[in-house]
Write a protein that holds these residues in place. Structure first.
Motif, PDB file in Angstrom:
ATOM      1  N   GLU A  91       0.836  -1.188   0.000  1.00  0.00           N
ATOM      2  CA  GLU A  91       0.000   0.000   0.000  1.00  0.00           C
ATOM      3  C   GLU A  91       0.872   1.240   0.000  1.00  0.00           C
ATOM      4  N   HIS A  92       0.349   2.337  -0.574  1.00  0.00           N
ATOM      5  CA  HIS A  92       1.070   3.597  -0.654  1.00  0.00           C
ATOM      6  C   HIS A  92       0.191   4.730  -0.139  1.00  0.00           C
ATOM      7  N   CYS A  93       0.821   5.762   0.404  1.00  0.00           N
ATOM      8  CA  CYS A  93       0.098   6.938   0.887  1.00  0.00           C
ATOM      9  C   CYS A  93       1.017   8.149   0.762  1.00  0.00           C
ATOM     10  N   GLU A  94       0.465   9.355   0.962  1.00  0.00           N
ATOM     11  CA  GLU A  94       1.184  10.561   0.579  1.00  0.00           C
ATOM     12  C   GLU A  94       1.423  11.552   1.704  1.00  0.00           C
ATOM     13  N   SER A  95       0.975  11.300   2.924  1.00  0.00           N
ATOM     14  CA  SER A  95       1.107  12.294   3.986  1.00  0.00           C
ATOM     15  C   SER A  95       2.145  11.854   5.016  1.00  0.00           C
ATOM     16  N   GLN A  96       2.480  12.770   5.915  1.00  0.00           N
ATOM     17  CA  GLN A  96       3.525  12.520   6.898  1.00  0.00           C
ATOM     18  C   GLN A  96       3.209  11.285   7.751  1.00  0.00           C
ATOM     19  N   LEU A  97       4.150  10.345   7.795  1.00  0.00           N
ATOM     20  CA  LEU A  97       4.058   9.148   8.641  1.00  0.00           C
ATOM     21  C   LEU A  97       2.713   8.432   8.459  1.00  0.00           C
ATOM     22  N   CYS A  98       2.256   8.377   7.215  1.00  0.00           N
ATOM     23  CA  CYS A  98       0.943   7.790   6.946  1.00  0.00           C
ATOM     24  C   CYS A  98       0.976   6.275   6.843  1.00  0.00           C
ATOM     25  N   ASN A  99       2.163   5.666   6.816  1.00  0.00           N
ATOM     26  CA  ASN A  99       2.258   4.211   6.622  1.00  0.00           C
ATOM     27  C   ASN A  99       2.428   3.469   7.936  1.00  0.00           C
ATOM     28  N   GLU A 100       1.688   3.916   8.943  1.00  0.00           N
ATOM     29  CA  GLU A 100       1.755   3.256  10.248  1.00  0.00           C
ATOM     30  C   GLU A 100       0.991   1.933  10.239  1.00  0.00           C
ATOM     31  N   GLU A 101      -0.208   1.941   9.646  1.00  0.00           N
ATOM     32  CA  GLU A 101      -1.037   0.735   9.632  1.00  0.00           C
ATOM     33  C   GLU A 101      -0.504  -0.272   8.604  1.00  0.00           C
ATOM     34  N   THR A 102      -0.786  -1.544   8.836  1.00  0.00           N
ATOM     35  CA  THR A 102      -0.356  -2.598   7.917  1.00  0.00           C
ATOM     36  C   THR A 102      -1.538  -3.492   7.569  1.00  0.00           C
ATOM     37  N   PRO A 103      -1.572  -4.029   6.342  1.00  0.00           N
ATOM     38  CA  PRO A 103      -2.627  -4.992   5.999  1.00  0.00           C
ATOM     39  C   PRO A 103      -2.591  -6.182   6.942  1.00  0.00           C
ATOM     40  N   ASN A 104      -3.752  -6.644   7.357  1.00  0.00           N
ATOM     41  CA  ASN A 104      -3.861  -7.714   8.351  1.00  0.00           C
ATOM     42  C   ASN A 104      -4.304  -9.003   7.675  1.00  0.00           C
ATOM     43  N   VAL A 105      -3.461 -10.028   7.709  1.00  0.00           N
ATOM     44  CA  VAL A 105      -3.800 -11.283   7.053  1.00  0.00           C
ATOM     45  C   VAL A 105      -4.989 -11.965   7.717  1.00  0.00           C
ATOM     46  N   LEU A 106      -5.241 -11.672   8.985  1.00  0.00           N
ATOM     47  CA  LEU A 106      -6.398 -12.280   9.654  1.00  0.00           C
ATOM     48  C   LEU A 106      -7.700 -11.807   9.005  1.00  0.00           C
ATOM     49  N   ASP A 107      -7.726 -10.549   8.560  1.00  0.00           N
ATOM     50  CA  ASP A 107      -8.898 -10.066   7.828  1.00  0.00           C
ATOM     51  C   ASP A 107      -9.104 -10.858   6.548  1.00  0.00           C
ATOM     52  N   VAL A 108      -7.991 -11.201   5.890  1.00  0.00           N
ATOM     53  CA  VAL A 108      -8.064 -11.987   4.665  1.00  0.00           C
ATOM     54  C   VAL A 108      -8.630 -13.372   4.948  1.00  0.00           C
ATOM     55  N   LEU A 109      -8.158 -14.006   6.003  1.00  0.00           N
ATOM     56  CA  LEU A 109      -8.611 -15.356   6.328  1.00  0.00           C
ATOM     57  C   LEU A 109     -10.080 -15.360   6.733  1.00  0.00           C
ATOM     58  N   LEU A 110     -10.505 -14.337   7.470  1.00  0.00           N
ATOM     59  CA  LEU A 110     -11.912 -14.261   7.861  1.00  0.00           C
ATOM     60  C   LEU A 110     -12.800 -14.034   6.646  1.00  0.00           C
TER      61      LEU A 110
END
Length: 342
Positions: A91-110
């Motif tokens: 994932e990509h984003c454009e604002s200051q320190l915007c890449n704090e969150e990460t995709p969660n594989v548990l969401d994928v499995l659910l």
């Protein structure tokens, strides 16, 4: 007085942040980031790449975060590798320190359990050498909207470097993948296919051993800058294969060095109308031009003819031009394959 002081204090903080440039969280390893980095002048995006492997013994996750160049969209892919399932998302984003969150594989499995009729796709990774076998493994896709994907990527090197030939099949959500996307020149070959029916990605052709048929078009070919790679003496000619029936030339900012960079070769019309050049060549703020005439990709001949626009153009004939999308896929192929081979 207090209001006046705090107003100016906040304004000075804003100026200081602007002077420092974009900041992104940065890490490369098995734990999420607490550190940050100031991006280079040519880097105007934050990137988050997460690779999660699921085995019988548990789940492991690898994080790669940092600064990146423009032109890349959010995408994901999953596939089977030996006795594990690999999930990769960027994932990509454009604002200051915007890449704090990460995709969660548990969401994928659910999400997998909520689908009424999940897509089934053939799956393989070149690391175990199964992508060209007639008996391919099958996997069930995790999320609605995923397609079956088939990705081929290799360099035109001698046979002793055959590990550079890579092939991946699985489930994914890849931008602009409604038609087969292809590009090749004297140095590299890329072909990306997506389809929307279960088990539709069964094709097992080895395009390095058996190239696609020539289509009669010849284009200029080079990769690099005007002193190395795309200097006049370095530019060659390449005969185009298969559906790659347009000549492409692209200029932009090299994602590592920040210097001007150029790519020339053959491309399918779908590739021309997509931002994949930015991903596979790590080219930021790309200007892309495609044309249909013999050796017509000769507009970019030196640094004075580079187009500074961050938007792309495709010239399908000498009198017509259209603005292309400037968002793009991800650098997941190189990251994924390096992780597999390590």
């Amino acid at each position: 007085m207090d209001f006046f002081f705090w107003t100016h204090f906040v304004f000075l903080l804003f100026l200081a942040a602007h002077a420092l440039g974009l900041q992104c969280y940065s890490c490369d390893g098995n734990s999420n980031c607490l550190d940050s980095q100031v991006c280079q002048e040519h880097q105007d995006r934050c990137r988050t790449t997460v690779m999660t492997t699921l085995t019988q013994s548990g789940i492991s996750t690898y994080f790669l975060k940092g600064c990146d160049v423009s032109g890349k969209a959010n995408n994901s892919i999953s596939y089977l590798s030996k006795n594990q399932v690999v999930f990769l998302a960027e994932e990509h984003c454009e604002s200051q320190l915007c890449n704090e969150e990460t995709p969660n594989v548990l969401d994928v499995l659910l999400a997998r359990g909520r689908q009424h009729r999940p897509m089934q796709c053939y799956s393989c990774g070149q690391a175990e050498g199964t992508c060209f076998n007639s008996s391919l493994a099958q996997m069930r896709c995790s999320r609605p909207g995923e397609q079956c994907v088939d990705i081929t990527s290799f360099t035109m090197l001698e046979e002793e470097f055959s590990q550079d030939a890579q092939h991946i099949k699985g489930c994914g959500q890849l931008a602009h993948c409604q038609e087969p996307l292809g590009f090749h020149n004297q140095g590299s070959f890329y072909l990306i296919k997506c389809c929307n029916a279960s088990l539709c990605n069964k094709e097992t052709e080895d395009y390095k051993a058996t190239p696609l048929p020539l289509n009669g078009l010849t284009c200029y070919s080079c990769e690099g800058n005007f002193s190395h790679g795309c200097a006049p003496n370095d530019i060659t000619q390449v005969q185009c294969q298969g559906s790659m029936n347009q000549c492409l030339e692209a200029s932009g900012i090299d994602g590592i060095s920040g210097q001007s960079s150029v790519v020339k070769g053959c491309a399918s019309s779908s590739w021309c109308d997509s931002p994949y050049t930015a991903i596979y060549k790590n080219l930021g703020a790309p200007y892309t031009r495609c044309c249909t005439g013999e050796l017509c990709n000769n507009w970019i001949v030196n640094e004075s003819t580079l187009k500074p626009s961050a938007r792309s153009q495709a010239d399908h004939n000498p009198t017509t031009s259209s603005v292309l999308l400037s968002s793009s896929l991800l650098l997941w192929v190189a990251f994924l394959l390096c992780s597999e081979n390590s």
